[in-house]
Each structure stands twice: as C-alpha cells, then as structure tokens.
Scaffold this active site. Structure first.
Site, PDB file in Angstrom:
ATOM      1  CD  GLU A  40      -4.063  -5.881   2.289  1.00  0.00           C
ATOM      2  OE1 GLU A  40      -4.909  -5.034   2.670  1.00  0.00           O
ATOM      3  OE2 GLU A  40      -2.888  -5.914   2.687  1.00  0.00           O
TER       4      GLU A  40
ATOM      5  CD  GLU B 231      -3.056  -1.138   2.135  1.00  0.00           C
ATOM      6  OE1 GLU B 231      -2.901  -0.409   3.140  1.00  0.00           O
ATOM      7  OE2 GLU B 231      -4.048  -1.878   1.976  1.00  0.00           O
TER       8      GLU B 231
END
Length: 858
Positions: free
Chosen positions: A543, A424
């Site tokens: 994810e 991320e």
C-alpha cells in the site's frame, strides 16, 4: 481600495509552514493579469497557482499563471506557497496589487448578514436551451430589506445569442431580499451544441450589497460537454523488442515496460520475483477494497459492472489486484450487498467466496493476477482494531484455516499468485520475542500451513508498527528482519510487504526534517528497503497512495517512485543491474471512497485521476499475454522482415467508428538514441469499422554488451477520436550476454559559463528529466562544486524556453523573458569541494538536450 488581500497559514511545523494568499478584485471592472507584492521575513521554497518572479531581500513578487490571469469584478483568486520559518509566523506586510497599495482583508461586521452564491454544473445538451440555476443565499435572515447586484461573466464559456456559436445568454440585475428571506434563484440560459470541446465555465458575480456583505461573491457554472464522450478513445501499448534476434517473440498487450512473463506460479530468486521460467517480473497493481467491509463485495458494483472496471485497470497498465477480505466474509450470514444486479447479473445469489471466484475467473481471462489480502478479522473499515491477526471471535487457528481453505480452493490456478497474510499488524504486535503477539512467528505458522495444500503461492509478510523503539507506519516497519528473518519450510516463496504513506496521512517527523525530501531514501532503506538492497528477499510495497494535493506528498511520491524503480538514492541514476527489476507495488486505491487517499477513479467511479496514473506510469510492468498480464488492447514485440528487426506496437480504437479516424505518431529518443533505432513518423488511418493499427519501428542490432535501452512513440493530432494514452515506451532488450553495467539515464549536461571573478569557485549543473508527459516535465538539477574552494551561497542563471511552474529546494530570484535567476535556500547554501547539492522544478513543454543553458553567477 481596488484590491483586498487575505493571508492565512494553512499548516505549520517546527521549521516551516504552508501559506495561502487570497486576492479579491473590488473594482467595477475585471483585471486582465495581476501581480502581488509583499515583504516577508520567511524564505519561500515552493509555490502553486502563481509564479514567483522575483525575491530581493525580504521583498517577493508573484504574478498570475496563464489559466488564472483574469480576475472578474468582485471575483477572487487564491495561490499558495511553502516557506522555511522558525517560531511563530510573522504575517507579510506592504501588500500591493498591480502597483496599488492594498490592505489585508478585514472580516465583515458580525451583525450584517452575508451573501454567497453556489457553484453548479449542467450538461449543455445538443440543441435548444437549458436553464442553469444559481442560488444566492444569506447566511441569516435580516430584519430589513437587503439587496445585491449580480452579473454573468465569461469564464471559458462565451456569452451571446442562440445560433451565434455562443454558449450562454448574458444576464444581470438586482436581487432584493425582503425581511426574513434567505434564498433566491437566478437562471442563466445555456445554448446546446454538438461541438466536441472541453468543459466550459460561466461566472456569476455578486457586487454592491446594501445592508449586508459578501462572503462568496462568485459562482462558477460548469457547462459539461456531452459530445466528447461519444468519441472513441485511442490507446497505444508499451512493448519490448529483442535487439538482435530476428525471430517473432510476441509481446502481449497492456501498458508497462516489462518483457512479459511465462504462465504458471511465481517464485523468488534473491531480491527478484521470477516467473516459471526464472525471468524477473514485477507486480504493478492496485488495491480494490470492499470485500473486507460489511458489503462483502468489491466497492463500485452499485454503479458499474465489475468486468468493465477490471478492463479499465488493464487499459491503465495495472497487472495485479490486491483484493482485501475479512474473516467474517466466510460466515454463513455474510450476504453481499450494495450491488446493482442489473449491471452485474452473474453475481446475483452468490456469497462472498462466489463473488471472489468471479473476480479471479475474469482476471485470468484478461491477464490480471490476484493477491488475496486478509485485511481484518470482523467486517469493517481499515485494519483490525486490536492490531492483531486474531481476536476473541476470530482465533489464530480460524485465520490459518481460512487461508488453507483459500489455498486449496485456488490450487492449480496461477491467476492467484499468493497470500498477503494479514494487513497492518500494529499496537501490541511484535517482530519476534515469542508469545501470542509475535507476528513473525505467526506468519511462519500460516505460511507453512498454506504450502501444505498449495505449494505454488507466494507468501507476503507485512511489517509491524514498532521495533526496538523505532516507530513507522502500521505494517511498514521491517527493521526486525535483520535480526529475525522469516524462515518458511518452502524455499523461494517469501516476499516482504511494507506499507508507506505521505505527510497528508500523518505528519511524521521525517517529513519535517530540514533535509526533506532528500532524507526519504535513507528512511525507506532503514525501515524496509534494506531487505531488497542486501538481496535478502523481494520487497512488495502493498500500500502507498495520496490525493496528491499536499506538496509534501508530491515530493514523497517522486522519491518513493525513484526508489521502487531501482534508483536507490533517488539521484536520477538507476542503481541495479539492467537484467533486474525494481520493487513490486500496489497503489492504494482503485476506489475513490478512500477518505485518506482518494482513488485512481474519481467520485463518479468512471473518470480517472490521470495525474496519479501518470506518476505511476514509469513503474508499470507488462506481464505479457501468456503470463497473466497485459491485455489493454493488443500487443507488440519483435518481428523480422527481409532481415530487418522491427519493434511493433498496437494503436487501438475503443470501438468501431462510422467515420474515418486519424492520428499522427512519431518516435522520440530516450535512453536509446538515433543509432539504436530508425526515427519514424506518420499518420494512421482507421477506416470505418477498424479498431486496431500496428506501428513498426526498425531496430539497429549490434553485438555490444550494453544495458536495455528505451525509446518512445508519441501520438498527437487526433481526428474523430480522443487520445486516452498518448505515449508508448519501447524497451530494446540486450541479447548479447556478458556483464552489463547498471544503466544510467543520460543526463542533459549543458555548458556552464564560469564566474567572471576568480576565487576558485566553479559549479556544474547537471539536469536529468525525472518525468515527462504531453504538456510538461519534471527536472532534477545536481549542482556540483568543480572548483578548488568551497562555495558559500550559490546563484545560477538559467536560460530556457520552458516556463517553470513549480520549484523546490531552491528559489527563483527573478524571471525575465527566457532567463531565470535561481539561488540556494538557507539550508543548502554551502557546497564543499567535489560535493553536490540538488534541486528540482516542474515546467511546461517537451525538453531536449539544448533546453538548458546555465551561468554560475557566484
């Protein structure tokens, strides 16, 4: 007043809100069934815990579902809905309950103390009695004596004397709290038994308070059945069969619809991840976090053995673990902790890398693959605080060196399939542009360094947060790939890895769009799906996850599930060739201690949130016994006997049993029909000590060039066991070559009676079954204007034997017997000529081709 109603706005946005209605029975006797009516100016589009039976003008009528029909004296029930609304929400008026006028609940006077009773749980035991203790509390002490009556009532448990087959002894009385007292306990006697049954409930209801009020008047006592756990579990493996080649091809065990993979490292070909033989495969896995934290080990080892959890992953159908770690894991002072070594003796004394080795080693034994994920720099939770892959302590060179160390450490071990370079990137991280924050350039540097010591690994590159003013989830924005693709020195080793989350994580603007959830496929395509759709490279959704308690989350998951599977416009039809796989994924998370999403496991670290597994089941893929996937108790595949080709699958008992175990099975059509296989049913009997049985289904070979087709094998009616996995998917794989038209799930298209009055308006509803399970299904309905003039407002009558429990993008106007009247919402009332609008619903039962009969009412 016999009933009291309370209405609350749970959440709201520009164009709508979710509301909650609480109904309390203030009668002295229970209500067996309830109906709530009210007037409201807003338009309800989705309901839960109740059934919307009528909507005429501004008047709504709701009634109970089967499981919450009984409303004890003093007891309460809640139901909710989602509605379209602009501006402030005007509360409903003219509430009636079971035909009696009812007012909105008024908060009790602030000067009076409030009674409440807690919920408790107790294992019932096998014999004798136990006491279940309920605590009745006052929120503050009183200067006077206060009293309250209490009485037990049946929930799903029954009252009676010991030895009568009853579950508990009924009890009632009055509690008196002297000045200053705030807590008292009552005990309900529970009878133990050895009956294999579900958990049951007994209720304690508070009534008739004096000099006080009641804040929570019902305690729920759960009698946890401790007999069913002793029974072995039955599972059935998904499998595939080669249609016309009478040779044994094996199959591997485990859940999922894939054909199996060859041993060795994975590579890429266009938008496909392929095995060492060039066959398309799909990563279908789960995130297991903890090594990135200050525990320096995967979570859950405080209560379970790591191998046991990994076996459970395989049993549920997952083929890959995404394993997060931090840069700090490899520091000399990073000592693993939070581990019960009595359950994990072989981990004692190991450092973080040593524990990682154990995970990788056992994954290889049971057929799981591993993706290593640099989740953050220093140990902690979530992504790196600065949004970058380096900081003042952990430099970019340290990050690259750690990856080279791991790549060298696992060189030649194809259990580890690759490196998710950094989790991320966000904030200052940019896609392109050069400089110290250019994530695309850094990813190339790290990926190329890895391939100097381990050419087998895939390199997974996540996105950023923002590109040219367009914001998305951290790591999820891959818009920049169109302008600046990643270029590694090694070809066919690059996979792009976005993250995507639903409304409950953050109320992004696209969740409040009037076209939600139909706007989502275009949003996925804009942010990351374009990479797959154009064939640039494979996409792996590293994810995505949810607790699935927000209705918008459920709608999001339906769309993203369809998109990942290859239904790129989420209209119920697969849009990719039959010989290609959809996008890969790993669900967040295995762990229940994810505050945002919860886990596949419940809080006890053992029980499974089956609704999540059921939602993911259509996306599973079996990597096969020699491809490092599968497992899961046996195998299946293709065998031939006397010239007949059979699909074989294995039904497995979790442990040998001292008594005979039986289970019924039968085949069900799906995209494969009766001409593709021989319908089969029967009963399997496991003699004492046996743990595996094989089911064979004859397949009808042909020379047609056609898509792969699927049929189902369903288990039912177990004796001396419980069913853990009730349905297997069997893929009949085409082996006749040629160009195959992308398969389309055969829709159920029932006849439609045209409107009695002309005007050129005609519509045709087409039903596709988006998901199904033992007790219900989800259906999508496409309403197409087949007339010669535009439709302005549409109403359909549906005759079906199935009870609809939830509906979206349309509303139920009335429900009588098997007949439903369904109409448009405000934003989808118009259907131009030869155009389509869609809605969906969830219902009970097993659907068939004759389940739905429609009339167009205009």
């Amino acid at each position: 007043m016999a009933y009291v109603v309370d209405f609350d706005v749970a959440s709201s946005w520009n164009t709508g809100f979710t509301g909650s209605v609480s109904l309390r029975n203030t009668n002295t006797s229970a209500a067996n069934g309830w109906t709530v009516e009210f007037d409201a100016a807003f338009q309800i589009s989705n309901t839960w815990n109740a059934q919307l039976v009528s909507h005429v003008g501004n008047h709504y009528v709701f009634r109970n579902l089967s499981w919450n029909a009984t409303l004890p004296a003093g007891g309460s029930v809640n139901f909710g809905f989602q509605a379209a609304n602009t501006g402030a929400v005007v509360e409903p008026t003219k509430f009636t309950v079971n035909g009696q006028a009812s007012g909105v609940d008024t908060p009790p006077p602030a000067t009076l103390p409030k009674f409440s009773v807690n919920d408790v749980a107790l294992a019932e035991g096998n014999s004798g009695t136990k006491d279940m203790s309920f605590t009745i509390s006052l929120d503050k002490a009183s200067t006077e004596t206060v009293t309250v009556n209490y009485a037990t009532a049946n929930g799903t448990a029954t009252a009676g004397a010991a030895g009568s087959g009853a579950d508990y002894q009924a009890r009632s009385g009055t509690l008196s709290f002297a000045p200053g007292e705030t807590s008292k306990t009552i005990k309900v006697t529970v009878h133990g038994d050895t009956v294999v049954e579900g958990n049951e409930t007994v209720l304690v209801n508070l009534t008739s308070p004096t000099k006080a009020t009641i804040a929570d008047g019902q305690g729920v006592g759960t009698l946890n059945n401790d007999d069913a756990r002793a029974l072995p579990r039955l599972t059935i493996t998904d499998t595939s069969v080669v249609e016309g080649n009478p040779v044994t091809t094996g199959g591997g065990g485990g859940s999922g619809g894939g054909a199996g993979a060859h041993a060795g490292f994975f590579s890429t070909s266009g938008n496909q991840i392929v095995d060492s033989a060039g066959a398309p495969v799909k990563i279908a896995g789960v995130n297991w976090f903890g090594m990135e934290s200050g525990r320096y080990a995967p979570d859950g080892l405080h209560t379970r053995n790591y191998k046991d959890m990994m076996d459970q992953m395989v049993d549920l159908g997952f083929n890959t673990i995404r394993l997060p770690f931090s840069g700090q894991l490899f520091n000399s002072g990073s000592t693993p902790n939070g581990i019960d070594y009595s359950k994990n003796a072989d981990l004692a004394g190991l450092n973080g890398l040593g524990i990682m080795d154990k995970i990788v080693d056992y994954a290889g034994q049971i057929g799981l693959r591993i993706i290593l994920d640099h989740h953050r720099n220093n140990a902690g939770a979530g992504a790196s605080e600065n949004g970058l892959w380096y900081d003042g302590t952990y430099t970019e060179q340290r990050w690259i060196n750690d990856w080279k160390m791991l790549a060298q450490h696992y060189a030649g071990n194809s259990t580890v399939i690759g490196a998710d370079l950094h989790n991320e990137p966000h904030g200052p991280a940019t896609w392109g542009g050069g400089g110290a924050t250019d994530w695309a350039a850094a990813a190339e540097r790290a990926g190329n360094a890895i391939h100097t010591v381990n050419g087998g690994w895939l390199v997974f590159v996540e996105g950023v947060e923002s590109y040219q003013g367009n914001y998305y989830w951290w790591g999820g924005n891959l818009m920049g790939v169109k302008d600046r693709p990643i270029d590694l020195n090694s070809d066919n080793k690059l996979v792009y890895s976005p993250h995507d989350y639903p409304n409950s994580i953050y109320g992004q603007p696209w969740f409040n769009d009037p076209n939600f959830p139909n706007n989502l496929p275009d949003k996925f395509e804009q942010m990351w799906g374009h990479i797959y759709e154009t064939g640039e490279a494979p996409v792996y959704l590293g994810e995505f996850g949810s607790k699935l308690t927000d209705p918008k989350d459920v709608a999001w998951l339906d769309k993203i599930q369809a998109y990942l599977s290859g239904d790129l416009d989420a209209n119920g039809s697969r849009d990719i060739p039959a010989n290609k796989e959809g996008m890969s994924w790993t669900w967040w998370s295995w762990n229940p201690n994810s505050g945002d999403t919860g886990g596949i496991l419940k809080d006890d670290w053992t029980s499974v949130n089956q609704n999540k597994v059921d939602e993911l089941r259509p996306l599973m893929f079996d990597l096969g016994a020699d491809g490092g996937g599968g497992g899961g108790g046996g195998g299946g595949g293709t065998v031939t006997e006397n010239g007949v080709t059979y699909a074989t699958t294995t039904v497995t008992l979790s442990e040998a049993w001292a008594e005979a175990v039986t289970i019924d099975y039968r085949t069900l059509t799906d995209s494969a029909t009766a001409e593709d296989f021989t319908s089969t049913s029967g009963t399997l009997t496991f003699a004492p000590g046996e743990t595996a049985k094989t089911i064979k289904v004859a397949v009808v070979g042909d020379a047609k060039v056609e898509p792969d087709e699927t049929f189902l094998i369903a288990l039912s009616n177990p004796k001396n066991a419980v069913v853990a996995d009730a349905q297997a998917s069997v893929v009949i794989r085409n082996d006749d070559g040629g160009t195959v038209t992308p398969p389309v799930t055969p829709p159920v298209t029932p006849p439609v009676t045209p409107p009695s009055s002309g005007g050129g308006e005609e519509v045709t509803p087409t039903v596709t079954i988006a998901d199904r399970w033992n007790t219900g299904f989800v259906a999508n309905v496409a309403v197409r204007n087949t007339g010669d003039v535009a439709v302005d407002d549409w109403t359909l009558e549906l005759d079906t034997p199935h009870s609809i429990t939830n509906i979206w993008n349309a509303e139920i106007v009335s429900h009588t017997g098997d007949s439903y009247v369904i109409r448009n919402l405000a934003w989808n009332d118009k259907i131009p000529v030869d155009q389509t609008v869609s809605f969906g619903f969830q219902a009970l039962g097993v659907p068939s081709a004759d389940s739905f009969h429609w009339d167009f009412l205009g």
